[in-house]
Enzyme design. Structure first.
Site, mmCIF file in Angstrom:
data_model
loop_
_atom_site.group_PDB
_atom_site.id
_atom_site.type_symbol
_atom_site.label_atom_id
_atom_site.label_comp_id
_atom_site.label_asym_id
_atom_site.label_seq_id
_atom_site.Cartn_x
_atom_site.Cartn_y
_atom_site.Cartn_z
ATOM 1 N N TYR A 144 0.838 -1.204 0.000
ATOM 2 C CA TYR A 144 0.000 0.000 0.000
ATOM 3 C C TYR A 144 0.871 1.252 0.000
ATOM 4 C CZ TYR A 144 -3.724 3.195 1.486
ATOM 5 O OH TYR A 144 -4.624 4.227 1.571
ATOM 6 N N THR A 207 0.257 3.835 23.435
ATOM 7 C CA THR A 207 0.833 5.173 23.229
ATOM 8 C C THR A 207 0.897 5.564 21.756
ATOM 9 O OG1 THR A 207 3.023 4.192 23.274
ATOM 10 C CG2 THR A 207 2.237 5.212 25.325
ATOM 11 N N GLN A 208 0.612 4.637 20.836
ATOM 12 C CA GLN A 208 0.655 5.050 19.430
ATOM 13 C C GLN A 208 -0.437 6.081 19.164
ATOM 14 O OE1 GLN A 208 -0.535 2.064 20.294
ATOM 15 N NE2 GLN A 208 -1.656 1.024 18.687
#
Ligand code: UDP
Length: 311
Positions: A144, A207-208
């Site tokens: 992608y 935390t992303q």
């Protein structure tokens, strides 16, 4: 009245885009191979005499005269494009070339829907349009990411070599009503899990981050880009200055569905998953005089209402 082609694989940013283009008195032709969903999202438009739907294998060339082409064709959800990565890559590149040839021969203006995936796991934060490194060509998201990067190259080269009138937008995470209930994007997953009282699956240690924009802001930017007569040829981020950790998103969803009995659970981060994304939107503001208007909480409410029908 302009004659406008919108291409997509039955994902449905385009159904919002088409509705808006029709409301502005354009003739709209949609072309899709229905790879990711059905015609359900466009039933209402089929009655409109200015709307046409063409079922077409996007590997094959397509000829007709248009004023504008919105090239949105590619599955965007990781589970869709990773299901058939070779086809994703091949079709998307071939189709971008077919559309660029069409724009070249008919002098149509053409807009490419690119993606924040061109930044993959960025080492600069927030990401501005001049930032270009730390992308891996050989992992599972690469089919992608690399086709989108490749298509930007093609668009720029068609402009440099043949003066094709191009526009490129890099789309950050977008949510909307009419999302597929099982496309495994984080917004649809969390809402469906909360409505079904299932565990809310937070991958990694929460935390992303991602920046979420509502569809109407995105569609508005795309149309402004396309209709802007005096433009410079350069990709533009779209968009939103609001950055959320995935855990914050889960908490907002639970706040908006107070009856939910779901709990947060932590799962491993999927392989190749980027950890931080936020658009630098200075360029979009400077060139389009437009800031994102729609706060996440406000538009999650109708999005949640839409998902209730799938329970
Ligand atoms: N994510 C998550 N739980 C889910 C689905 C996604 O924690 O059930 C995380 C995922 O790991 C990623 C972020 O949410 O870090 C956004 O994922 P999505 O697939 O929606 O978009 P993309 O990764 O393409 O930006």
């Amino acid at each position: 009245m302009k004659k406008i082609l919108v291409t997509w694989w039955a994902w449905f940013v385009w159904s919002h885009l088409c509705r808006r283009l029709l409301n502005e008195w354009n003739e709209v032709i949609c072309l899709d191979n229905l790879f990711t969903w059905t015609k359900e999202n466009i039933e209402d438009m089929l009655q409109n005499s200015n709307f046409n739907f063409i079922l077409h294998d996007v590997n094959l060339p397509f000829w007709w005269q248009f004023d504008q082409i919105y090239n949105l064709a590619c599955p965007a959800s990781p589970i869709h494009y990773q299901r058939n990565p070779i086809e994703t890559f091949k079709t998307s590149i071939l189709w971008a070339m077919n559309m660029l040839e069409l724009a070249l021969k008919t002098k149509a203006r053409i807009l490419q829907a690119s993606t924040s995936e061109v930044y993959w796991d960025p080492v600069v934060h927030p990401q501005n349009e001049g930032y270009w490194w730390n992308v891996n060509p050989i992992w599972i998201r690469s089919c992608y990411d690399e086709w989108k990067r490749g298509s930007e190259t093609l668009f720029m080269d068609y402009h440099r070599e043949h003066w094709v009138d191009i526009r490129i937008v890099r789309i950050f995470n977008t949510y909307w009503s009419l999302m597929h209930p099982a496309d495994w994007r984080v917004v649809s997953n969390f809402i469906m899990q909360a409505l079904k009282n299932e565990d809310i699956t937070i991958y990694w240690d929460w935390t992303q981050t991602r920046s979420f924009q509502y569809i109407d802001d995105l569609v508005d930017v795309m149309i402004r880009m396309m209709n802007n007569e005096i433009w410079f040829i350069w990709p533009v981020n779209t968009w939103t200055q609001f950055e959320f950790t995935i855990k914050e998103l889960a908490e907002i969803v639970l706040k908006l569905i107070p009856e939910s009995k779901s709990k947060l659970v932590y799962k491993p981060l999927p392989w190749d998953d980027p950890k931080q994304r936020k658009a630098d939107n200075k360029l979009a503001f400077e060139k389009l005089w437009r800031q994102p208007l729609i706060p996440l909480e406000k538009w999650l409410i109708p999005t949640i209402e839409y998902f209730r029908k799938f329970i």
